[in-house]
Structures are given as C-alpha cells and as structure tokens.
Design a protein around this motif. Sequence first.
Motif, short mmCIF file in Angstrom:
data_model
loop_
_atom_site.label_atom_id
_atom_site.label_comp_id
_atom_site.label_asym_id
_atom_site.label_seq_id
_atom_site.Cartn_x
_atom_site.Cartn_y
_atom_site.Cartn_z
N LEU A 80 0.83 -1.08 0.06
CA LEU A 80 -0.03 0.00 0.05
C LEU A 80 0.84 1.19 0.11
O LEU A 80 1.37 1.60 1.11
N PRO A 81 1.15 1.92 -1.10
CA PRO A 81 1.94 3.11 -1.26
C PRO A 81 1.44 4.17 -0.72
O PRO A 81 0.23 4.22 -0.43
N GLN A 82 2.34 5.23 -0.22
CA GLN A 82 1.98 6.33 0.25
C GLN A 82 0.70 7.04 -0.25
O GLN A 82 0.00 7.55 0.13
N GLU A 83 0.92 6.93 -1.74
CA GLU A 83 -0.25 7.68 -2.60
C GLU A 83 -0.55 6.87 -3.60
O GLU A 83 0.48 6.20 -4.38
N PHE A 84 -1.63 6.41 -3.61
CA PHE A 84 -2.02 5.65 -4.86
C PHE A 84 -3.39 6.29 -5.47
O PHE A 84 -4.25 6.38 -4.78
N GLY A 85 -3.32 6.22 -6.68
CA GLY A 85 -4.23 6.61 -7.57
C GLY A 85 -5.69 5.52 -7.73
O GLY A 85 -5.39 4.32 -7.47
N VAL A 86 -6.78 5.99 -7.70
CA VAL A 86 -7.90 5.03 -7.70
C VAL A 86 -8.77 5.41 -9.05
O VAL A 86 -8.58 6.58 -9.49
N TYR A 87 -9.42 4.54 -9.81
CA TYR A 87 -10.15 4.87 -10.75
C TYR A 87 -11.31 5.52 -10.38
O TYR A 87 -12.40 4.68 -9.73
N PRO A 88 -11.51 6.53 -10.54
CA PRO A 88 -12.81 7.17 -9.67
C PRO A 88 -14.04 6.66 -10.05
O PRO A 88 -15.21 6.76 -9.38
N LYS A 89 -14.21 6.15 -11.35
CA LYS A 89 -15.60 5.72 -11.83
C LYS A 89 -15.89 4.37 -11.70
O LYS A 89 -16.83 3.80 -12.29
#
Length: 295
Positions: A80-89
Amino acid sequence: MELQITSLNKTYSNGVQALKDVTLTIPQGMFGLLGPNGAGKSSLMRTIATLQDADSGTVQLGDIDVLQEKDAVRRMLGYLPQEFGVYPKVSAETMLEHVAGLKGINNRRERKEVVAALLERVNLFDVRKKNLGTFSGGMKQRFGIAQALLGNPRLIIVDEPTAGLDPTERNRFHNLLSEIGENTIVILSTHIVEDVTNLCQDMAIICLGEVIAQGHPAELVDQVNGKIWQKSIEKAELEQHTAQYRVISTRLQGGRTLIHVYSEDHPGDGFTAVPADLEDVYFTRIGERMEVTAI
Ligand code: ADP
C-alpha cells in the motif's frame, strides 16, 4: 520467515544518498519503521517492494533473494504505497474483482467470495457498489488495504498509512492492521510515533538514510528511562533553556510550554522526572543524529 536487509545502499542520480548501509532484521508481526520526512523510508519500502533497485546490499525474504527474484516476491507481497490513484468511476467491488483476477484467482465464483469477504473485513461491504471517486480518505485507505491483502500475501508494506486521516478513521485503520494474520510480516512506515506505539512489537528508527535504533519499543524506551525530565516554562524562557539543556521536545499546554530534556543526571532548576515514552526515544535519537551532522 523473516526479512533480512543487509548493507543496503542507494544514491539517486541527483547525488542524494537515501540509504546508507541499512541493515535490519524484520520478523513476523507488525514492524514499525519510524523516521522524519526525507529519512529514506519510502526508498527502503520501494526497494523491498521490487519497484526500484539498490546500488549494493542484499534483501532476503525467507529463501528468496528479493533483489533478484522479483516475480517470486511480487507473488507474496501486498503493497500500500503512500499515494495511490484509484479509478474514480469504478466501484470498489468491480476494482477488487479485477485485481483478484490479476492475482490469479480465475474462478469467478471464488473471486466473488474472496472479494466479498475482504470488503466485509475492511468495513466497505455496504458501499461496495459506490464509485471509488466518492470515497473519503479513510475509505480509500481501507480499500487500499483490501487490495493489498488480495492473494494472502506473506509480506505487507504500508507506507505512511494514517497521514491525513481523522482520529476515528485512524483508529479504524489501526484495528484493521492489527487483525492481519500473525504469520505475516507487516511493515508500517510512518513519521507518527503513536502509530508505532499502538501497533508494533518491533521497530527501527531511520534518519538521513541510516538506521539509528532498532529493537522492541519497550527495550528502546528502557534505554532512555530515568533520563527524561520535564518542566513547564513561559514561551519566552524557551531560548535560554534550549541553550542550557538538551531539549528534545516542546509542547504547548494551557498557554505555557512543556519541555522534555534529556539528561543523565537530575538537571535541578525546577525539572521533574517523567517516565520515558517512545516519543522521548524518537526525539532523543533523532536529536543525537542531527547533532552529529551539524558538527
Ligand atoms: P521518506 O519516505 O522517509 O520521506 P524518501 O525515501 O522519500 O524519504 O526520501 C529520502 C531522500 O531521498 C530525500 O532526501 C528525498 O528528497 C530523496 N529522494 C527520494 N526519491 C528520490 C528520487 N526519485 N530522486 C531523487 N531524490 C529522491
């Protein structure tokens, strides 16, 4: 199984030496890697997670050579990295099912079962159909943990997980981490001392790329116990105290400043003894390291 890091070095192309001869033994259970911003925690975590190479040194996970056998590590790793993007939709459920497929859970029914159980575990089952873009910071972190837990990893790395979470969400996240199986290595990288106090049986402090302390939290606290003294002063008196004593931390309390100093002997001058805690250890060790650098 344990993770053995030996003499790890990393210098970035801009000349910053992020890891200096890092040697650490990380047993099963919760391990806290504590250090200020810029200490080298993420560099170390990314190296263990096989996302970047070291210049020299070795990392051994059981009988796997982590720096060489990257695919083998990735099969056992939850990161689980410090910042990770998620696909918002995309909904939490759809995304987890997708990742479960990537992790090799090919049977559709099994995938659904695994994902449902994980969503329950991280308390997101009720919102499983909601798009990830609508999730709060805490919900995203819990989703990240669910993703990291897919495929029953033996090594879990969580980088700065509670930064930006409110106290309730932080608490919930702590409970979740502490429930992760005992035969797993969980490395919690953080600059928040309290996270380590609450959760970890073993720990290390890293500063300027170097390991400056490691062991059980209680043992590290014992090493400074009896040497921490406190005093409540006016703000205006701080400068004089800083010049005269080894002030390791200051805290505002009821309009006054509560200072902790490190001293082998009773400093007199209105100081009283306080039982040491992990925060005292942290600031004492970081202070020593910074002093060396200043000289
Ligand atoms: P932490 O996670 O403890 O905040 P980092 O590992 O992110 O520390 O950073 C350690 C040092 O390496 C810092 O001085 C940082 O600026 C530097 N650093 C980190 N990543 C890079 C990079 N990709 N290129 C150059 N310098 C970097």
